[in-house]
Each structure stands twice: as structure tokens, then as C-alpha cells.
Scaffold this active site. Sequence first.
Site, PDB file in Angstrom:
ATOM      1  N   ASP A   1      43.888  61.575  35.483  1.00  0.00           N
ATOM      2  CA  ASP A   1      43.374  60.247  35.516  1.00  0.00           C
ATOM      3  C   ASP A   1      42.639  59.846  36.699  1.00  0.00           C
ATOM      4  O   ASP A   1      43.181  59.864  37.693  1.00  0.00           O
ATOM      5  CB  ASP A   1      44.485  59.205  35.202  1.00  0.00           C
ATOM      6  CG  ASP A   1      43.916  57.664  34.797  1.00  0.00           C
ATOM      7  OD1 ASP A   1      42.775  57.501  35.652  1.00  0.00           O
ATOM      8  OD2 ASP A   1      44.497  56.812  34.267  1.00  0.00           O
TER       9      ASP A   1
ATOM     10  N   ARG B   1      29.834  55.555  14.466  1.00  0.00           N
ATOM     11  CA  ARG B   1      31.111  55.899  15.108  1.00  0.00           C
ATOM     12  C   ARG B   1      31.040  57.518  15.285  1.00  0.00           C
ATOM     13  O   ARG B   1      31.645  57.785  16.281  1.00  0.00           O
ATOM     14  CB  ARG B   1      32.090  55.846  13.718  1.00  0.00           C
ATOM     15  CG  ARG B   1      33.492  56.398  14.081  1.00  0.00           C
ATOM     16  CD  ARG B   1      34.797  55.805  13.495  1.00  0.00           C
ATOM     17  NE  ARG B   1      34.508  55.527  12.035  1.00  0.00           N
ATOM     18  CZ  ARG B   1      34.202  56.599  11.005  1.00  0.00           C
ATOM     19  NH1 ARG B   1      34.118  57.804  11.234  1.00  0.00           N
ATOM     20  NH2 ARG B   1      33.954  56.015   9.799  1.00  0.00           N
TER      21      ARG B   1
ATOM     22  N   TYR C   1      49.824  53.864  36.047  1.00  0.00           N
ATOM     23  CA  TYR C   1      49.300  52.604  35.348  1.00  0.00           C
ATOM     24  C   TYR C   1      50.450  52.057  34.192  1.00  0.00           C
ATOM     25  O   TYR C   1      50.687  52.782  33.317  1.00  0.00           O
ATOM     26  CB  TYR C   1      47.885  52.761  34.755  1.00  0.00           C
ATOM     27  CG  TYR C   1      47.333  51.505  34.131  1.00  0.00           C
ATOM     28  CD1 TYR C   1      46.950  50.280  34.671  1.00  0.00           C
ATOM     29  CD2 TYR C   1      47.080  51.457  32.622  1.00  0.00           C
ATOM     30  CE1 TYR C   1      46.432  49.444  34.259  1.00  0.00           C
ATOM     31  CE2 TYR C   1      46.536  50.192  32.117  1.00  0.00           C
ATOM     32  CZ  TYR C   1      46.290  49.538  33.036  1.00  0.00           C
ATOM     33  OH  TYR C   1      45.658  48.103  32.393  1.00  0.00           O
TER      34      TYR C   1
ATOM     35  N   LYS D   1      36.685  50.254  35.365  1.00  0.00           N
ATOM     36  CA  LYS D   1      36.879  49.836  36.857  1.00  0.00           C
ATOM     37  C   LYS D   1      35.694  50.253  37.557  1.00  0.00           C
ATOM     38  O   LYS D   1      34.711  49.745  37.474  1.00  0.00           O
ATOM     39  CB  LYS D   1      38.122  50.968  37.274  1.00  0.00           C
ATOM     40  CG  LYS D   1      39.312  50.646  36.150  1.00  0.00           C
ATOM     41  CD  LYS D   1      39.854  49.248  36.253  1.00  0.00           C
ATOM     42  CE  LYS D   1      40.891  48.838  35.047  1.00  0.00           C
ATOM     43  NZ  LYS D   1      42.019  49.802  35.081  1.00  0.00           N
TER      44      LYS D   1
HETATM   45  C1  PLP Z   1      43.096  50.319  33.980  1.00  0.00           C
HETATM   46  C2  PLP Z   1      43.630  51.502  33.656  1.00  0.00           C
HETATM   47  C3  PLP Z   1      43.715  52.398  32.670  1.00  0.00           C
HETATM   48  C4  PLP Z   1      43.403  51.441  31.395  1.00  0.00           C
HETATM   49  O1  PLP Z   1      42.166  51.425  31.147  1.00  0.00           O
HETATM   50  P1  PLP Z   1      41.493  50.195  30.206  1.00  0.00           P
HETATM   51  O2  PLP Z   1      40.132  50.441  30.201  1.00  0.00           O
HETATM   52  O3  PLP Z   1      42.316  48.725  30.836  1.00  0.00           O
HETATM   53  O4  PLP Z   1      42.194  50.212  28.749  1.00  0.00           O
HETATM   54  C5  PLP Z   1      44.238  53.519  32.808  1.00  0.00           C
HETATM   55  N1  PLP Z   1      44.237  54.279  33.962  1.00  0.00           N
HETATM   56  C6  PLP Z   1      44.334  53.401  35.050  1.00  0.00           C
HETATM   57  C7  PLP Z   1      44.437  54.257  36.531  1.00  0.00           C
HETATM   58  C8  PLP Z   1      43.999  52.318  35.324  1.00  0.00           C
HETATM   59  O5  PLP Z   1      43.549  51.591  36.350  1.00  0.00           O
END
Ligand code: PLP
Length: 379
Positions: A173, A48, A100, A198
Site C-alpha cells: 500500500d 464497467r 489503516y 489521498k
Molecule cells: C484511506 C486509506 C485507505 C482506504 O482508501 P479509501 O479510498 O478511503 O477507500 C487504504 N490505505 C491507506 C493507507 C489509506 O490511507
Amino acid sequence: MSKKIETLLAQAGCGCDPRTGALVTPIYQTATFEHPELGRSTGFDYSRTSNPTRLALEETLAAAEGGARGLAFASGLAAIDCALRLFQPGDRLVVTEDLYGGTFRLFEKVFRPVGIEAVYVDTSRLELVAAALAQERVRAVLLETPSNPLLKIADIRAIAALAKVRGQLTVVDNTFLTFLLQRPLELGADLVVYSASKYLGGHNDVVAGVLIARTPELGERLAFFQNAVGGVLGPQDAWLLLRGLKTLPLRLRQQEANAQRIAEFLAQHPRVTQVWYPGLTAHPGRDVLARESIGCGAMIAFAIESAARVPDILKSVRVFRFAESLGGVESLITYPIAQTHADIPVEIRDRLGIHDRLLRLSVGIENAGDLLADLEAVL
Ligand SMILES: *Cc1c(COP(=O)(O)O)cnc(C)c1O
């Protein structure tokens, strides 16, 4: 010699196991580590806290983003949750309004009840951001740029400068463009967050999240929460992500080239009423993006004439796949009001222009002709 980013990524995690000379970082599928004697450690105690596969990934990501410390989590939302542990009840964050959906839910259903409040702003309008940052108790700004799904562009450099004067943190982000195309830390941001599910992973086969801190001090505070709360990425998934990262530059180049062609095709299609893609000359904020990034990414939103056609389109696509998520080698078509943005109340969606005629594409690496023919057929 300082290596260029393609080299750094292609060789991510190489040479980390001098004992065997394994070229690729092994999957250290172990929960715990033996100690040679009392008071001595190999540097690893319990997975962890730290695990060699995850560490190879975290070091690669920190180097690629140009930050002091990278941290990998079990999902993008776990990473954002960790970042929000920096704040106290009573604190407010200025946040991009067309966010998001899962991040919106995290703010509204998890953090607002404990007194940490998001103030939603159209962050493509600098004067609105400036006014929001001047409100009482604002400790940070969280930007999603380009935003989701309408690809609005925020001026990271200008916003980070405003926040810095007030001692507020700038968090970006960077899921949509990645460090290959947009480098928030160099534009003045303090912290970058990713859904690595992604583009970074890129194969629609792993859910993961990342934080990259500009300074060692911020990295240390976040590493404390990562270990204390424990939403860490497991070694198998860390390995998949390391593997995905190696081809990120190749994938993204192909995805962008495909996206540009598809956006141009949609823009002239009689059944399409509007297209949002930063690579189109009419896209708002294109000048800011041109200054602060070196690409437009591969996400497209478009509106069709009639919502009644949506079910048919989603059922008839043969190359695009009807699924949520984005950034992978497979092209996906998403219906934001029913999927990614279903958790955003309808009044807010209507105000943002996320309506029932809006579709979103994540463009993959397939043959562009196949993708265009698929859209032509369903439209
Ligand atoms: C998918 C996404 C998230 C969340 O991420 P997860 O891996 O699905 O928890 C946060 N920000 C953006 C811009 C996203 O496309």
C-alpha cells in the site's frame, strides 16, 4: 525517448482523442458504446469493463508506477477488496499490524468470516516477518510502509525477496509516499495498492482506489475481478484524478518541505512528548527509508502531554482542518483513536501505541509560517 515522471504526469491523458484533438481527455459519460457491425468493437463495449476516461487514467498510473497494468476503483478499499479476490478460503496473508483502520475492518469483518485470514506483524522487524511468512498457508504479504499512523518503515526489498523464495505475493500500500518517492515494483513487489483519495487525487474532492500490477498476467487476473465484481471508478472521478495527477510532483514537494519544518517545530515544543516523522534523524527505520525511497512524505504523528487538551486543540485550530483523510492540498489534523483507527479494538491500539494523546497531521501546501503559527497558538 523515455519521458521523466513529471512530464508523463503533466501530460497525463493528452492526445487521447484524435477525432477532435481535445488536449485533455474528455469525460466519456457514457454507459455503453455502439458497435460498427456484428463481431467488431471500438475496443469499448460497456463502461464497467472499460471506459476511455478511466483507461487514460489507468494507463497513466501503470506508466508512472512502472507496472504492466493499472486498474481504477471506486475507493481504496474497493481496490484492496479486488486484490483479496486472488485468495481462497484457508489462505493467510501477513499484514502490517498498524494498518489503516478500514483495511483492518475489511480483513476482520469481511474476509476472516469467509476463511481468508490476516496475520498481523510489526513489519518494521524483518525477523518477525520472516517467521510469519514461514507459517503454513501464507500466500502473500501486504505492507503499509510508512505505516499509519506511526510511520514505521518496512524493508520492501528484503521482504519481497523472502516472499519470492516461497512463491508468496508481495503487495504494498503505497498511499503515503506514492511512486514519486517510493517504487515498490522496482524493489521486488508484485502489486501496488492506493487510496487515490489521498495524494494521487490530492484535493480532498474525490474518493478512488488503484491497483498496479507488475506483470500482465497478474494485471489480467485482477482486471477479470474488476469487471466481474464491478467496483469501478466512474468517468467524472477518473477525470478529476487525471487532473490531480498532473500537479502531484509540485504538491508533494511543497508538502514535504512544510512537513519537515513542522516536524522540527513539534520536536522541540515543550508540550509535545514525541514526534514521528521519517525526516527527523531519530526516526526508527530512517536508514531503510533512505535506501528504498527518495523522500519522507508529509504525514506526521505526535503525542502531547495530556489527553485532556485534545478537544480544545481540535476546536481551536484555524489553519489546520479537523477532518479525517490525508494527502490533499489542505492541511488536516486527525485524532486517530476517534477517527481513522476507531475500528481497531482498544487492546490492539494500546499495544501499538495508538493512544488518547496521539494526533496525526496531513500537511498541505499552505504557507509554512501560517501552519506553524496555528500549531503554536493551539499548543
Ligand atoms: C484511506 C486509506 C485507505 C482506504 O482508501 P479509501 O479510498 O478511503 O477507500 C487504504 N490505505 C491507506 C493507507 C489509506 O490511507
